[in-house]
Design a protein around this motif. Structure first.
Motif, PDB file in Angstrom:
ATOM      1  N   VAL A  59     -15.151  51.300  58.793  1.00 11.57           N
ATOM      2  CA  VAL A  59     -14.017  51.329  59.719  1.00 11.57           C
ATOM      3  C   VAL A  59     -14.250  52.370  60.804  1.00 11.57           C
ATOM      4  CG1 VAL A  59     -11.535  51.724  59.967  1.00 11.57           C
ATOM      5  CG2 VAL A  59     -12.418  50.519  57.949  1.00 11.57           C
ATOM      6  N   LEU A  60     -14.673  53.558  60.407  1.00 11.93           N
ATOM      7  CA  LEU A  60     -14.920  54.610  61.391  1.00 11.93           C
ATOM      8  C   LEU A  60     -16.076  54.225  62.315  1.00 11.93           C
ATOM      9  CD1 LEU A  60     -14.517  57.761  59.112  1.00 11.93           C
ATOM     10  CD2 LEU A  60     -12.792  56.607  60.511  1.00 11.93           C
ATOM     11  N   GLU A  61     -17.077  53.530  61.783  1.00 14.20           N
ATOM     12  CA  GLU A  61     -18.190  53.065  62.609  1.00 14.20           C
ATOM     13  C   GLU A  61     -17.698  52.136  63.710  1.00 14.20           C
ATOM     14  OE1 GLU A  61     -22.117  50.151  62.252  1.00 14.20           O
ATOM     15  OE2 GLU A  61     -21.137  50.875  60.423  1.00 14.20           O
ATOM     16  N   LEU A  62     -16.826  51.190  63.355  1.00 15.07           N
ATOM     17  CA  LEU A  62     -16.347  50.245  64.357  1.00 15.07           C
ATOM     18  C   LEU A  62     -15.358  50.881  65.317  1.00 15.07           C
ATOM     19  CD1 LEU A  62     -16.126  46.712  62.751  1.00 15.07           C
ATOM     20  CD2 LEU A  62     -18.066  48.044  63.547  1.00 15.07           C
ATOM     21  N   ILE A  63     -14.623  51.876  64.869  1.00 10.06           N
ATOM     22  CA  ILE A  63     -13.765  52.629  65.794  1.00 10.06           C
ATOM     23  C   ILE A  63     -14.625  53.287  66.868  1.00 10.06           C
ATOM     24  CG2 ILE A  63     -12.323  54.692  66.021  1.00 10.06           C
ATOM     25  CD1 ILE A  63     -10.725  52.391  65.001  1.00 10.06           C
ATOM     26  N   ARG A  64     -15.755  53.835  66.475  1.00 10.62           N
ATOM     27  CA  ARG A  64     -16.655  54.481  67.444  1.00 10.62           C
ATOM     28  C   ARG A  64     -17.265  53.452  68.394  1.00 10.62           C
ATOM     29  NH1 ARG A  64     -17.966  57.569  62.584  1.00 10.62           N
ATOM     30  NH2 ARG A  64     -17.218  59.732  62.848  1.00 10.62           N
ATOM     31  N   VAL A  65     -17.609  52.270  67.886  1.00 15.82           N
ATOM     32  CA  VAL A  65     -18.106  51.214  68.761  1.00 15.82           C
ATOM     33  C   VAL A  65     -17.025  50.830  69.770  1.00 15.82           C
ATOM     34  CG1 VAL A  65     -18.850  48.803  68.870  1.00 15.82           C
ATOM     35  CG2 VAL A  65     -19.776  50.311  67.110  1.00 15.82           C
ATOM     36  N   GLY A  66     -15.796  50.691  69.298  1.00 12.96           N
ATOM     37  CA  GLY A  66     -14.697  50.365  70.196  1.00 12.96           C
ATOM     38  C   GLY A  66     -14.482  51.427  71.256  1.00 12.96           C
TER      39      GLY A  66
ATOM     40  N   SER B 266     -14.827  53.026  76.848  1.00 16.09           N
ATOM     41  CA  SER B 266     -15.279  53.971  77.865  1.00 16.09           C
ATOM     42  C   SER B 266     -16.129  53.276  78.917  1.00 16.09           C
ATOM     43  CB  SER B 266     -16.073  55.101  77.201  1.00 16.09           C
ATOM     44  OG  SER B 266     -16.633  55.964  78.158  1.00 16.09           O
ATOM     45  N   GLN B 267     -17.017  52.382  78.487  1.00 12.17           N
ATOM     46  CA  GLN B 267     -17.927  51.726  79.417  1.00 12.17           C
ATOM     47  C   GLN B 267     -17.238  50.682  80.282  1.00 12.17           C
ATOM     48  OE1 GLN B 267     -21.207  50.272  77.077  1.00 12.17           O
ATOM     49  NE2 GLN B 267     -22.066  52.310  76.743  1.00 12.17           N
ATOM     50  N   SER B 268     -16.031  50.267  79.910  1.00 15.64           N
ATOM     51  CA  SER B 268     -15.280  49.287  80.705  1.00 15.64           C
ATOM     52  C   SER B 268     -14.086  49.923  81.406  1.00 15.64           C
ATOM     53  CB  SER B 268     -14.792  48.144  79.810  1.00 15.64           C
ATOM     54  OG  SER B 268     -13.882  48.623  78.828  1.00 15.64           O
ATOM     55  N   ASP B 269     -14.071  51.262  81.465  1.00 16.56           N
ATOM     56  CA  ASP B 269     -12.956  51.990  82.092  1.00 16.56           C
ATOM     57  C   ASP B 269     -11.614  51.637  81.475  1.00 16.56           C
ATOM     58  OD1 ASP B 269     -14.680  53.312  83.924  1.00 16.56           O
ATOM     59  OD2 ASP B 269     -14.651  51.561  85.243  1.00 16.56           O
ATOM     60  N   GLY B 270     -11.635  51.351  80.154  1.00 17.11           N
ATOM     61  CA  GLY B 270     -10.399  51.090  79.432  1.00 17.11           C
ATOM     62  C   GLY B 270      -9.954  49.649  79.413  1.00 17.11           C
ATOM     63  N   SER B 271     -10.710  48.736  80.050  1.00 17.66           N
ATOM     64  CA  SER B 271     -10.313  47.321  80.040  1.00 17.66           C
ATOM     65  C   SER B 271     -10.440  46.722  78.641  1.00 17.66           C
ATOM     66  CB  SER B 271     -11.166  46.522  81.024  1.00 17.66           C
ATOM     67  OG  SER B 271     -10.874  46.885  82.353  1.00 17.66           O
ATOM     68  N   PHE B 272     -11.544  47.031  77.952  1.00 18.47           N
ATOM     69  CA  PHE B 272     -11.714  46.631  76.556  1.00 18.47           C
ATOM     70  C   PHE B 272     -11.047  47.680  75.690  1.00 18.47           C
ATOM     71  CE2 PHE B 272     -13.708  46.842  72.457  1.00 18.47           C
ATOM     72  CZ  PHE B 272     -14.050  45.545  72.115  1.00 18.47           C
ATOM     73  N   ASP B 273     -10.262  47.251  74.709  1.00 21.18           N
ATOM     74  CA  ASP B 273      -9.573  48.216  73.853  1.00 21.18           C
ATOM     75  C   ASP B 273      -9.227  47.568  72.524  1.00 21.18           C
ATOM     76  OD1 ASP B 273      -7.363  50.077  72.819  1.00 21.18           O
ATOM     77  OD2 ASP B 273      -7.947  51.070  74.681  1.00 21.18           O
TER      78      ASP B 273
ATOM     79  N   GLN C 154       3.087  51.494  75.964  1.00 26.23           N
ATOM     80  CA  GLN C 154       3.087  52.880  75.502  1.00 26.23           C
ATOM     81  C   GLN C 154       2.364  53.024  74.164  1.00 26.23           C
ATOM     82  OE1 GLN C 154       7.056  54.558  75.530  1.00 26.23           O
ATOM     83  NE2 GLN C 154       7.575  53.536  77.456  1.00 26.23           N
ATOM     84  N   ARG C 155       2.167  51.906  73.461  1.00 29.58           N
ATOM     85  CA  ARG C 155       1.503  51.933  72.152  1.00 29.58           C
ATOM     86  C   ARG C 155       0.100  51.339  72.216  1.00 29.58           C
ATOM     87  NH1 ARG C 155       3.436  48.953  68.193  1.00 29.58           N
ATOM     88  NH2 ARG C 155       4.715  47.498  69.385  1.00 29.58           N
ATOM     89  N   VAL C 156      -0.486  51.304  73.404  1.00 32.29           N
ATOM     90  CA  VAL C 156      -1.821  50.736  73.599  1.00 32.29           C
ATOM     91  C   VAL C 156      -2.713  51.777  74.263  1.00 32.29           C
ATOM     92  CG1 VAL C 156      -3.168  48.958  74.779  1.00 32.29           C
ATOM     93  CG2 VAL C 156      -0.960  48.372  73.749  1.00 32.29           C
ATOM     94  N   GLY C 157      -3.918  51.907  73.743  1.00 31.46           N
ATOM     95  CA  GLY C 157      -4.879  52.816  74.360  1.00 31.46           C
ATOM     96  C   GLY C 157      -5.725  53.522  73.326  1.00 31.46           C
ATOM     97  N   HIS C 158      -7.049  53.431  73.464  1.00 35.53           N
ATOM     98  CA  HIS C 158      -7.960  54.039  72.498  1.00 35.53           C
ATOM     99  C   HIS C 158      -7.813  55.553  72.463  1.00 35.53           C
ATOM    100  CE1 HIS C 158     -11.576  54.565  70.065  1.00 35.53           C
ATOM    101  NE2 HIS C 158     -11.609  53.256  69.925  1.00 35.53           N
TER     102      HIS C 158
END
Length: 329
Positions: free
Chosen positions: A86-93, A98-105, A137-141
Motif C-alpha cells: 500500500v505504501l509503495e503504491l501511495i509513493r507511485v501515486g 507531481s509529474q502531472s502538476d496534480g492532474s493525476f491523483d 476540499q477532500r481531494v488532493g495527494h
C-alpha cells in the motif's frame, strides 16, 4: 479500462497452458509455456489467485474490509498502519501526481462518487457548483503523509487505486513466474497485461488494441510484445451525456471534472505493468498535446487514438514502434 484482445496460436514441443477466472469485479487470464520442469496449471493458478486475493484485500474500494477502505472510512487527522504494498503504491501515486502538476491523483474517489462513477455513487449527473466545491476540499495527494509504516491524512480524503492496482498485480505475477522458472507467458488482469518470451512454436505474443468504440469491438492495431507491460485507458466504456456534452470517468483532479478533450484512448508500453497502468491514465488526463509532449520528454512508448468527428486518428511515437517491433497490421 479498455484493452485488449489476445491473439494466440498453437505450437509443438513445450505445452502452452491456459487458465482464467474472475477478479476485482472483472476478469484475469493467464497463458504460459510449460517446460518439462515447470509447474502445472493447477499449481500456477493457485499462485496467481493468491496474489490476486491479496491485491483485492489491500486495494479494493468495493469491499468495506479492505485495508484502503478501512483507511478511507477514517476521519481527518487519522493514521493507519499499512503493509508495504500500500505504501509503495501511495509513493507511485505521489510521483505521478507531481509529474502531472496534480492532474493525476489517487484521492479522486469522492469526485467519482459525486459524478456517478464511484463505488458509493447513486446517479450519473453533473453536480452543482456548490457540491463540487465541497467535495474538492477532500481531494488532493498533499493531504496524505507516510509516517514510518503508517498512512496518515489531514483531511477526509479517500484513496482509489483503480488506476494502478491491476498493473501492480500483473507485475507481482510476472515476478512470481520468474521465481517459478516460467520465462514465457502472457498475464492479463482486468485488461492490464505483460508478456515475455515466445509461444512454443516460436511465435510472438500478439495483442490486439481496440478501436475506441462503444457500439462494437474492432481491432485498431495488432502489436507484438516481449518483456513489456501494456495498458490502455479510454473514455468510451464509462460515460454519460448531458446537455450535449459527453462526461467520462477520467478526471482531472485540478478541476474536479471529467476531461473534455478529443483524446479517446491511450495505450502505453513500459517495462513495468504498474507504470504502464498509471501512465496511460495520466496521459489520457493530460490530453492530446500535453500528454504527447510528456511521453516524448520521458521516452514513453504511446499509441494515441483521437476523435475527429465520426472518425478516429491514430498517432504513435518512435518509442512505441521500437518496443513493439513495428507495425504488424
Amino acid at each position: 479500462m479498455v484493452l485488449l484482445g489476445v491473439l494466440s496460436g498453437c505450437g509443438n514441443g513445450d505445452t502452452l497452458e491456459r487458465f482464467d477466472g474472475p477478479t476485482m469485479g472483472s476478469h484475469y487470464s493467464i497463458q504460459y509455456v510449460r517446460h518439462s520442469a515447470a509447474p502445472g496449471p493447477k499449481a500456477v493458478r493457485a499462485e496467481v489467485e493468491s496474489i490476486l486475493a491479496e491485491v483485492d484485500r489491500l486495494f479494493s474500494t468495493y469491499r468495506s474490509d479492505s485495508d484502503i477502505e478501512r483507511f478511507n472510512a477514517l476521519p481527518a487527522n487519522s493514521c493507519q498502519i499499512m503493509l508495504g504494498p500500500v505504501l509503495e503504491l501511495i509513493r507511485v501515486g505521489e510521483q505521478l501526481s507531481s509529474q502531472s502538476d496534480g492532474s493525476f491523483d489517487l484521492t479522486v474517489e469522492p469526485l467519482l462518487n459525486l459524478w456517478g462513477f464511484g463505488p458509493q455513487s447513486r446517479a450519473e449527473k453533473v453536480p452543482t457548483a456548490e457540491a463540487l466545491a465541497q467535495v474538492r476540499q477532500r481531494v488532493g495527494h498533499a493531504h496524505l503523509r507516510i509516517d514510518g509504516d503508517r498512512l496518515c491524512k489531514d483531511a477526509a480524503v479517500e484513496v482509489d487505486f483503480n488506476s494502478i492496482a491491476a498493473g501492480y498485480a500483473v507485475d507481482r505475477i510476472a515476478s512470481r513466474f520468474k521465481a517459478l522458472g516460467i520465462d514465457s507467458y502472457l498475464a492479463e488482469v482486468t485488461g492490464e497485461l505483460k508478456a515475455a518470451g515466445r509461444k512454443p512454436d516460436g511465435a510472438a505474443w500478439r495483442i490486439a488494441l481496440e478501436e475506441p468504440r462503444d457500439d462494437r469491438r474492432v481491432a485498431e492495431r495488432v502489436i507484438e510484445v516481449n518483456g513489456y507491460g501494456v495498458s490502455t485507458s479510454g473514455d468510451y466504456r464509462k460515460y454519460f451525456e448531458q446537455g450535449g456534452r459527453r462526461y467520462s470517468h477520467t478526471f482531472d483532479a485540478r478541476t474536479g471534472a471529467p476531461v473534455l478533450h478529443n483524446l479517446a484512448s491511450v495505450t502505453v508500453i513500459h517495462p513495468s505493468a504498474l507504470m504502464a497502468d498509471g501512465l496511460s491514465t495520466l496521459l489520457l488526463i493530460l490530453g492530446p498535446e500535453r500528454g504527447w509532449d510528456y511521453a516524448q520528454k520521458h521516452g514513453i512508448g504511446v499509441f494515441f487514438v483521437l476523435r475527429d468527428n465520426d472518425r478516429f486518428i491514430v498517432r504513435t511515437n518512435e518509442a512505441f514502434e521500437r518496443m513493439t517491433g513495428g507495425k504488424t497490421q
